[in-house]
Each structure stands twice: as C-alpha cells, then as structure tokens.
Write an enzyme that holds these catalytic residues in place. Structure first.
Site, PDB file in Angstrom:
ATOM      1  N   SER A   1       0.861  -1.183   0.000  1.00 24.35           N
ATOM      2  CA  SER A   1       0.000   0.000   0.000  1.00 24.35           C
ATOM      3  C   SER A   1       0.890   1.223   0.000  1.00 24.35           C
ATOM      4  CB  SER A   1      -0.882   0.014   1.233  1.00 24.35           C
ATOM      5  OG  SER A   1      -1.352   1.321   1.458  1.00 24.35           O
TER       6      SER A   1
ATOM      7  N   TYR B   1      -2.261  -1.315  10.115  1.00 21.49           N
ATOM      8  CA  TYR B   1      -2.298  -1.495   8.665  1.00 21.49           C
ATOM      9  C   TYR B   1      -1.010  -0.989   8.020  1.00 21.49           C
ATOM     10  CZ  TYR B   1      -3.967  -1.331   3.849  1.00 21.49           C
ATOM     11  OH  TYR B   1      -4.106  -1.518   2.497  1.00 21.49           O
TER      12      TYR B   1
HETATM   13  N1  LIG Z   1      -8.225  -0.757  -2.604  1.00 25.76           N
HETATM   14  C1  LIG Z   1      -7.220   0.068  -2.392  1.00 25.76           C
HETATM   15  O1  LIG Z   1      -7.310   1.266  -2.637  1.00 25.76           O
HETATM   16  C2  LIG Z   1      -5.945  -0.422  -1.837  1.00 25.76           C
HETATM   17  C3  LIG Z   1      -4.943   0.492  -1.587  1.00 25.76           C
HETATM   18  C4  LIG Z   1      -3.730   0.052  -1.106  1.00 25.76           C
HETATM   19  C5  LIG Z   1      -3.540  -1.290  -0.889  1.00 25.76           C
HETATM   20  N2  LIG Z   1      -4.536  -2.182  -1.122  1.00 25.76           N
HETATM   21  C6  LIG Z   1      -4.259  -3.580  -0.895  1.00 25.76           C
HETATM   22  O2  LIG Z   1      -4.669  -4.330  -2.006  1.00 25.76           O
HETATM   23  C7  LIG Z   1      -5.096  -5.597  -1.585  1.00 25.76           C
HETATM   24  C8  LIG Z   1      -6.477  -5.890  -2.131  1.00 25.76           C
HETATM   25  O3  LIG Z   1      -7.376  -4.899  -1.704  1.00 25.76           O
HETATM   26  P1  LIG Z   1      -8.835  -4.746  -2.293  1.00 25.76           P
HETATM   27  O4  LIG Z   1      -9.197  -3.337  -2.079  1.00 25.76           O
HETATM   28  O5  LIG Z   1      -8.877  -5.338  -3.625  1.00 25.76           O
HETATM   29  O6  LIG Z   1      -9.652  -5.640  -1.242  1.00 25.76           O
HETATM   30  P2  LIG Z   1     -11.166  -6.153  -1.339  1.00 25.76           P
HETATM   31  O7  LIG Z   1     -11.920  -5.475  -2.425  1.00 25.76           O
HETATM   32  O8  LIG Z   1     -11.644  -6.077   0.050  1.00 25.76           O
HETATM   33  O9  LIG Z   1     -10.987  -7.674  -1.819  1.00 25.76           O
HETATM   34  C9  LIG Z   1     -10.584  -8.601  -0.925  1.00 25.76           C
HETATM   35  C10 LIG Z   1     -10.447  -9.964  -1.593  1.00 25.76           C
HETATM   36  O10 LIG Z   1      -9.782 -10.775  -0.667  1.00 25.76           O
HETATM   37  C11 LIG Z   1     -10.613 -11.829  -0.214  1.00 25.76           C
HETATM   38  N3  LIG Z   1     -10.429 -11.916   1.220  1.00 25.76           N
HETATM   39  C12 LIG Z   1     -10.691 -10.970   2.146  1.00 25.76           C
HETATM   40  N4  LIG Z   1     -10.368 -11.385   3.367  1.00 25.76           N
HETATM   41  C13 LIG Z   1      -9.891 -12.639   3.229  1.00 25.76           C
HETATM   42  C14 LIG Z   1      -9.399 -13.609   4.125  1.00 25.76           C
HETATM   43  N5  LIG Z   1      -9.358 -13.398   5.433  1.00 25.76           N
HETATM   44  N6  LIG Z   1      -8.981 -14.783   3.626  1.00 25.76           N
HETATM   45  C15 LIG Z   1      -9.033 -15.027   2.307  1.00 25.76           C
HETATM   46  N7  LIG Z   1      -9.484 -14.154   1.410  1.00 25.76           N
HETATM   47  C16 LIG Z   1      -9.919 -12.979   1.864  1.00 25.76           C
HETATM   48  C17 LIG Z   1     -12.027 -11.477  -0.632  1.00 25.76           C
HETATM   49  O11 LIG Z   1     -12.753 -12.606  -1.029  1.00 25.76           O
HETATM   50  P3  LIG Z   1     -13.722 -13.462  -0.024  1.00 25.76           P
HETATM   51  O12 LIG Z   1     -14.676 -12.493   0.567  1.00 25.76           O
HETATM   52  O13 LIG Z   1     -14.327 -14.502  -0.912  1.00 25.76           O
HETATM   53  O14 LIG Z   1     -12.782 -14.066   0.951  1.00 25.76           O
HETATM   54  C18 LIG Z   1     -11.768 -10.649  -1.880  1.00 25.76           C
HETATM   55  O15 LIG Z   1     -11.563 -11.502  -2.981  1.00 25.76           O
HETATM   56  C19 LIG Z   1      -5.007  -5.607  -0.076  1.00 25.76           C
HETATM   57  O16 LIG Z   1      -3.784  -6.185   0.307  1.00 25.76           O
HETATM   58  C20 LIG Z   1      -5.003  -4.155   0.272  1.00 25.76           C
HETATM   59  O17 LIG Z   1      -4.340  -3.922   1.477  1.00 25.76           O
HETATM   60  C21 LIG Z   1      -5.739  -1.768  -1.591  1.00 25.76           C
END
Ligand SMILES: NC(=O)c1ccc[n+]([C@@H]2O[C@H](COP(=O)([O-])OP(=O)(O)OC[C@H]3O[C@@H](n4cnc5c(N)ncnc54)[C@H](OP(=O)(O)O)[C@@H]3O)[C@@H](O)[C@H]2O)c1
Ligand SMILES: *[C@@H]1O[C@H](CO)[C@@H](O)[C@H](O)[C@H]1NC(C)=O
Ligand SMILES: *[C@@H]1O[C@H](CO)[C@@H](O)[C@H](O)[C@H]1NC(C)=O
Ligand SMILES: *[C@@H]1O[C@H](CO)[C@@H](O)[C@H](O)[C@H]1NC(C)=O
Length: 316
Positions: free
Chosen positions: A191, A204
């Site tokens: 991130s 985080y």
């Molecule tokens: N979105 C942003 O702006 C942003 C910014 C910086 C970094 N990130 C990083 O990018 C990554 C993805 O973020 P995102 O925004 O795409 O997240 P998201 O939309 O919340 O997607 C999460 C995904 O992970 C799965 N998941 C969640 N908790 C889980 C668990 N305990 N075990 C297994 N699977 C799990 C969910 O599927 P299920 O519900 O089927 O488990 C879903 O497929 C993360 O590492 C986040 O920290 C995101």
C-alpha cells in the site's frame, strides 16, 4: 573572506547539481516505467515464467482484476479466498472470458499456520510462474486509535495473519519450484501507506511496511536465481475496501490498475502501480510530511480530515 565565499558558492553549486540530477533521474525513471510502451515486456515473456498464476484474495477488487488480466495474458489461474461460491463463480468467468484453466482453493488468511497445508496440497504439481500476494484487510472501519476498536486482540491477530503471515507463507510455498526452474515472478500488493508510519491506521501501515521490507530483502536474496519480486504500493483503487473513503475523483478502477501495474513487471521492483498514484504519493509526502503526521497536531488533523467520509459506522 574571498575564499570562504568561493567555498560556499562551490558547495551551493554542488548541492544544486545533485538536486537537479536527482529530480531528473526520478522523472526519467517514472517515464521509463509508466510511459514507454516499447520498454514493456509482453505477454509471452510473462507466460514463459510458468503456466500458472496464483492470486490470493482473487474474488474481489484488485485481486480479481489481476486474475483476469493474467488470464488474458495467457496464464491459467489458481484463485484463493474465503467464499467458495464466489470462487466458483469467478473461476467460471475466467474460463468463459479468457479460455484458461482454473483451480480454486478455499482458505481464510486470518488463520494461522494450519491453513497452509491445504494450500500447499492444492498447488502441488502446478508449474507456478506468477504469485500475486494480494489478500489484505484494514482492521478498522475508519481511522482510529488502536484501543478504540472493539475486540482488539482478535483484530490484531486477523490483520497480522492476513496481511503479513500470508505473504511470507505463500512465498515460502511457491519459491522452491521457482528457484529450481530459475524462473518466477512474485508480486506483493502492499500500500502507499507502506513507506512511513500513519497514526490512526497504525497496524495497517506497519503490516504494509513489513510487506515492502520483506519483498525487497527476499527479492535481493533470489534475484540471482531468476526470481523477480515486485512490490506494488497502490494509493486508492475503487474496491469494497475503499468504498467508505473520500477522494472519489482520484480513484482508479481495479481493471485499469491491474493492467498498468502488470505492465511494470520486469521494469521495476517497486512501483505505485500507475502514474497517477506515483504523483499522488509525491504530493502527499510534500503536503503531509511524516514529521507533521506524527506530531500531536498531525494526529488531530488526521482524525478530523482523514480519508474516511463517515465516522458513524460502528466497528466492523
Ligand atoms: N483498494 C485500495 O485502494 C488499496 C490500496 C492500497 C492497498 N490495497 C491492498 O490491495 C489488496 C487488495 O485490496 P482490495 O481493495 O482489492 O480488497 P477487497 O476489495 O476487500 O478484496 C478482498 C479480496 O480478498 C478476499 N479476502 C478478504 N479477506 C480474506 C481472508 N481473510 N482470507 C481469504 N481471502 C480474503 C475477498 O474474497 P472473499 O470475501 O471470498 O474471501 C476478496 O476476494 C489488499 O492487500 C489491500 O491492502 C488496496
Ligand atoms: C463488493 O462486494 C460485493 C459483495 O461481496 C460484490 O458483489 C462486489 O462485486 C464487490 N465489489 C467490488 C468492486 O469488488
Ligand atoms: C458467499 O458469497 C455469496 C455471494 O456473494 C453470499 O451470498 C454468501 O452468503 C457468501 N457465503 C459466505 C459463507 O459468506
Ligand atoms: C513478497 O515477496 C517476497 C519475495 O519472494 C516474499 O518472500 C514475501 O513473502 C512476499 N510477501 C511479502 C509480504 O513481502
């Protein structure tokens, strides 16, 4: 007197030249990574690392976008996340849209060591070229001090397992065969908050600092054995995680993000993923410097004007 002025002038000149070189280098490097299409490695290059890609957290957000983009570039996909019906649906979508083979593994990464045996078994016999360590969670519904969220102990354990343990364990599972074949790409989704401490998102940002530091060190260890490790540090991507946040206008869609970020693999070991996020990061460092955020006034400022548009929601 005269010679002292000369010395100062020389020092000033030297500093100015260093600054100029530094800025020029930064701009050229950014242009090389994000703007020069001919510098990019194509799909055949990626595909040559192995037939399969593994994506954790593959049913939503950034992970789903990576899974689709990798399939579009010719890799078969292993999807890992918690919900089996979502996994099966997404796997079918990938097969239908991109004509690749898929496999699903159900796992909850908030768990400890016990979940990794099943994952290891599920990945056995696959030639894995690309691993995307994407799964990750925020531990609070909005910015808050660590003691202000309920069920602190469970939450800490969940976020540390999900954001840090998963990356290290998944890497340990996939790395041996990559080293044997002297080929492989490991992408760790970190991130933009990974580069310094952020009060009110302490666990985080610390977990993401782990991802960045770990990736850089392991990348150095295995670089000579043909394994490429890349840390991707997104700012705000439009996913469920960021839905309650402000700054709608700066969002990038997960599909655009995954496409642009995958284009930088092989060009840089650390990236914000896309140009707009690189620019945002520079601006944040300029206008919200670390010393300010860590000061008493900085914490108050973050609390009042932080990234969340609502503070009414009760803890998740
Ligand atoms: N979105 C942003 O702006 C942003 C910014 C910086 C970094 N990130 C990083 O990018 C990554 C993805 O973020 P995102 O925004 O795409 O997240 P998201 O939309 O919340 O997607 C999460 C995904 O992970 C799965 N998941 C969640 N908790 C889980 C668990 N305990 N075990 C297994 N699977 C799990 C969910 O599927 P299920 O519900 O089927 O488990 C879903 O497929 C993360 O590492 C986040 O920290 C995101
Ligand atoms: C958010 O979560 C819902 C329910 O799980 C899902 O249907 C939707 O596609 C997700 N949105 C994104 C952008 O991932
Ligand atoms: C899995 O996801 C589906 C579709 O989003 C949802 O209806 C179902 O309740 C989820 N199952 C679990 C166990 O969370
Ligand atoms: C990131 O990549 C490195 C390199 O292989 C790997 O060892 C590590 O477990 C991955 N995950 C994290 C969180 O750094």
């Amino acid at each position: 007197m005269e010679s002292e002025w000369d010395a100062l002038r020389a020092l000033g000149m030297f500093t100015a030249v260093c600054l100029l070189l530094w800025v020029t280098w930064g701009l050229s490097y950014t242009a090389y990574v994000h703007l020069l299409p001919q510098a990019r490695r194509g799909a055949p290059w990626l595909r040559a690392h192995g037939a399969w890609a593994v994506v954790t957290g593959a049913t939503g957000g950034i992970g789903r976008a990576y899974a689709h983009e990798l399939a579009r570039r010719g890799l078969n996909i292993v999807l890992i996340s918690r919900n089996l019906s979502k996994l099966e649906h997404e796997a079918k979508e990938i097969e239908r849209l991109h004509g690749r083979v898929t496999r699903v593994i159900q796992a909850d990464f908030t768990g400890g060591l016990e979940i990794y045996e099943a994952i290891k078994a599920g990945l056995k016999d696959l030639e894995i070229g690309v691993l995307v360590n994407n799964v990750g969670m925020l531990y609070v519904p909005h910015m808050m001090k660590i003691l202000d969220c309920d069920n602190v102990a469970k939450r800490l354990s969940d976020v540390i397992n999900c954001n840090m343990m998963s990356v290290a364990q998944m890497t340990a599972i996939v790395l041996p065969q990559m080293v044997t074949r002297r080929k492989g790409v490991i992408i760790n989704i970190s991130s933009v908050l990974d580069r310094r401490p952020y009060p009110l998102l302490s666990v985080y940002s610390a977990s993401k600092a782990f991802v960045r530091s770990f990736s850089q060190a392991v990348g150095a260890e295995y670089f000579s054995q043909g394994v490429i490790v890349q840390t991707v540090s997104p700012s705000i991507v439009d996913t469920n995680m960021t839905r309650p946040m402000k700054f709608q206008q700066f969002r990038v869609s997960p599909e655009d993000f995954a496409r642009q970020a995958l284009d930088t693999v092989g060009l840089t070991s650390q990236t914000f993923g896309c140009l707009s996020h690189a620019i945002q990061s520079v601006l944040v460092d300029l206008f919200l410097p670390s010393w300010f955020c860590l000061s008493r006034w900085g914490v108050k400022f973050l609390f009042l004007f932080g990234v969340y548009s609502t503070k009414s929601e009760k803890a998740l």
